[in-house]
Design a protein around this motif. Sequence first.
Motif, PDB file in Angstrom:
ATOM      1  N   LEU A 188      54.598   0.907  62.030  1.00  0.00           N
ATOM      2  CA  LEU A 188      53.594   1.045  62.732  1.00  0.00           C
ATOM      3  C   LEU A 188      53.565   2.800  61.696  1.00  0.00           C
ATOM      4  O   LEU A 188      52.731   3.185  61.568  1.00  0.00           O
ATOM      5  CB  LEU A 188      52.690   1.336  63.985  1.00  0.00           C
ATOM      6  CG  LEU A 188      52.719  -0.386  63.927  1.00  0.00           C
ATOM      7  CD1 LEU A 188      51.584  -0.110  65.268  1.00  0.00           C
ATOM      8  CD2 LEU A 188      51.022  -0.777  62.718  1.00  0.00           C
ATOM      9  N   ALA A 189      54.712   3.481  61.997  1.00  0.00           N
ATOM     10  CA  ALA A 189      55.033   4.429  61.294  1.00  0.00           C
ATOM     11  C   ALA A 189      54.411   4.659  59.635  1.00  0.00           C
ATOM     12  O   ALA A 189      54.692   5.884  59.870  1.00  0.00           O
ATOM     13  CB  ALA A 189      56.352   4.864  61.736  1.00  0.00           C
ATOM     14  N   SER A 190      54.692   3.843  59.262  1.00  0.00           N
ATOM     15  CA  SER A 190      54.548   4.170  58.020  1.00  0.00           C
ATOM     16  C   SER A 190      53.010   3.907  57.826  1.00  0.00           C
ATOM     17  O   SER A 190      52.776   3.598  56.765  1.00  0.00           O
ATOM     18  CB  SER A 190      55.031   2.805  56.944  1.00  0.00           C
ATOM     19  OG  SER A 190      55.098   2.000  57.593  1.00  0.00           O
ATOM     20  N   LEU A 191      52.646   3.026  58.492  1.00  0.00           N
ATOM     21  CA  LEU A 191      50.460   3.663  57.967  1.00  0.00           C
ATOM     22  C   LEU A 191      50.488   4.702  57.915  1.00  0.00           C
ATOM     23  O   LEU A 191      50.787   6.205  58.555  1.00  0.00           O
ATOM     24  CB  LEU A 191      50.271   2.501  59.360  1.00  0.00           C
ATOM     25  CG  LEU A 191      49.024   2.983  59.396  1.00  0.00           C
ATOM     26  CD1 LEU A 191      48.155   1.392  58.456  1.00  0.00           C
ATOM     27  CD2 LEU A 191      48.146   1.886  60.794  1.00  0.00           C
ATOM     28  N   GLY A 192      49.411   4.256  56.813  1.00  0.00           N
ATOM     29  CA  GLY A 192      48.782   5.800  56.443  1.00  0.00           C
ATOM     30  C   GLY A 192      49.794   6.594  55.625  1.00  0.00           C
ATOM     31  O   GLY A 192      51.007   6.671  55.658  1.00  0.00           O
ATOM     32  N   LEU A 193      50.032   8.407  54.627  1.00  0.00           N
ATOM     33  CA  LEU A 193      49.911   9.468  55.205  1.00  0.00           C
ATOM     34  C   LEU A 193      50.536   9.792  56.001  1.00  0.00           C
ATOM     35  O   LEU A 193      50.020  10.109  56.976  1.00  0.00           O
ATOM     36  CB  LEU A 193      48.837  10.419  53.973  1.00  0.00           C
ATOM     37  CG  LEU A 193      48.484   9.812  53.438  1.00  0.00           C
ATOM     38  CD1 LEU A 193      47.297  10.978  52.357  1.00  0.00           C
ATOM     39  CD2 LEU A 193      49.048   9.945  52.073  1.00  0.00           C
ATOM     40  N   THR A 194      52.121  10.413  55.922  1.00  0.00           N
ATOM     41  CA  THR A 194      52.647  11.201  56.928  1.00  0.00           C
ATOM     42  C   THR A 194      52.212  12.897  57.034  1.00  0.00           C
ATOM     43  O   THR A 194      51.101  13.539  56.313  1.00  0.00           O
ATOM     44  CB  THR A 194      53.642  11.260  56.893  1.00  0.00           C
ATOM     45  OG1 THR A 194      54.004  11.976  55.726  1.00  0.00           O
ATOM     46  CG2 THR A 194      54.832   9.982  56.936  1.00  0.00           C
ATOM     47  N   LEU A 195      52.299  13.425  58.149  1.00  0.00           N
ATOM     48  CA  LEU A 195      52.114  15.124  57.871  1.00  0.00           C
ATOM     49  C   LEU A 195      52.134  16.097  56.726  1.00  0.00           C
ATOM     50  O   LEU A 195      51.379  16.564  56.141  1.00  0.00           O
ATOM     51  CB  LEU A 195      52.163  15.534  59.355  1.00  0.00           C
ATOM     52  CG  LEU A 195      51.909  17.446  59.698  1.00  0.00           C
ATOM     53  CD1 LEU A 195      50.249  16.797  59.224  1.00  0.00           C
ATOM     54  CD2 LEU A 195      51.809  17.532  60.586  1.00  0.00           C
ATOM     55  N   ALA A 196      53.400  15.592  56.681  1.00  0.00           N
ATOM     56  CA  ALA A 196      54.167  16.313  55.535  1.00  0.00           C
ATOM     57  C   ALA A 196      53.401  15.403  53.977  1.00  0.00           C
ATOM     58  O   ALA A 196      52.942  17.032  53.682  1.00  0.00           O
ATOM     59  CB  ALA A 196      55.940  16.177  55.412  1.00  0.00           C
ATOM     60  N   PRO A 219      55.423   1.584  52.276  1.00  0.00           N
ATOM     61  CA  PRO A 219      56.382  -0.451  52.331  1.00  0.00           C
ATOM     62  C   PRO A 219      54.392  -0.835  51.772  1.00  0.00           C
ATOM     63  O   PRO A 219      53.482  -0.851  52.813  1.00  0.00           O
ATOM     64  CB  PRO A 219      56.342   0.028  53.383  1.00  0.00           C
ATOM     65  CG  PRO A 219      55.951   0.489  54.243  1.00  0.00           C
ATOM     66  CD  PRO A 219      55.763   1.725  52.824  1.00  0.00           C
ATOM     67  N   ASP A 220      54.240  -2.068  51.808  1.00  0.00           N
ATOM     68  CA  ASP A 220      53.508  -3.739  51.956  1.00  0.00           C
ATOM     69  C   ASP A 220      53.401  -4.099  52.482  1.00  0.00           C
ATOM     70  O   ASP A 220      52.092  -4.664  53.646  1.00  0.00           O
ATOM     71  CB  ASP A 220      53.992  -4.608  50.604  1.00  0.00           C
ATOM     72  CG  ASP A 220      54.142  -3.742  49.340  1.00  0.00           C
ATOM     73  OD1 ASP A 220      53.146  -3.256  48.576  1.00  0.00           O
ATOM     74  OD2 ASP A 220      54.655  -4.583  48.473  1.00  0.00           O
ATOM     75  N   ASP A 221      54.590  -3.976  53.756  1.00  0.00           N
ATOM     76  CA  ASP A 221      53.265  -4.412  55.250  1.00  0.00           C
ATOM     77  C   ASP A 221      53.644  -3.522  56.312  1.00  0.00           C
ATOM     78  O   ASP A 221      53.449  -2.221  56.220  1.00  0.00           O
ATOM     79  CB  ASP A 221      55.133  -5.218  55.669  1.00  0.00           C
ATOM     80  CG  ASP A 221      55.845  -4.793  55.518  1.00  0.00           C
ATOM     81  OD1 ASP A 221      56.467  -3.550  55.693  1.00  0.00           O
ATOM     82  OD2 ASP A 221      57.690  -5.795  55.970  1.00  0.00           O
ATOM     83  N   LEU A 222      53.657  -4.030  57.611  1.00  0.00           N
ATOM     84  CA  LEU A 222      52.584  -2.977  58.662  1.00  0.00           C
ATOM     85  C   LEU A 222      54.301  -3.428  59.637  1.00  0.00           C
ATOM     86  O   LEU A 222      53.677  -3.300  60.738  1.00  0.00           O
ATOM     87  CB  LEU A 222      51.486  -3.298  58.807  1.00  0.00           C
ATOM     88  CG  LEU A 222      50.723  -2.598  57.578  1.00  0.00           C
ATOM     89  CD1 LEU A 222      49.035  -3.110  58.676  1.00  0.00           C
ATOM     90  CD2 LEU A 222      50.393  -1.006  57.882  1.00  0.00           C
ATOM     91  N   THR A 223      54.505  -3.667  59.291  1.00  0.00           N
ATOM     92  CA  THR A 223      56.199  -4.306  60.514  1.00  0.00           C
ATOM     93  C   THR A 223      56.333  -2.653  60.840  1.00  0.00           C
ATOM     94  O   THR A 223      56.392  -2.845  62.193  1.00  0.00           O
ATOM     95  CB  THR A 223      57.043  -4.417  59.977  1.00  0.00           C
ATOM     96  OG1 THR A 223      57.776  -3.771  59.013  1.00  0.00           O
ATOM     97  CG2 THR A 223      57.032  -6.217  59.388  1.00  0.00           C
TER      98      THR A 223
END
Length: 115
Positions: free
Chosen positions: A33-41, A27-31
Amino acid sequence: MAWIVKLVSVGAAGEEHSTEVMQITKPDDLTDLASLGLTLAEGKQLLAGVQREIVAAQARVHAVRRPACRGCGDGCRVKDYRQHAMATLFGQVMVQLPRLRCAGCGATEVGVEWP
């Protein structure tokens, strides 16, 4: 927002070959924080893709080499290709390696000094 991760190899003569390893969509926004950067998977998938491409390229370069027959010394030619599972630091990778047959005596070789 989307990213495409490409791996570019540069040969000895300067030729370039690129391969798309992975597409990442975030996503383009940081609403959240779980979507910040890459996930472990995603990180594991990216690393596995890079490893797969590098091992495959090394195997292709290695497969071009043709050994002399151990029996008669004549040149060997490709008989066929077989899939081999190679254990690497970042997981198992399937690689196609040639089986070779001597043009002179018909003996079968598996390749040139493959570990």
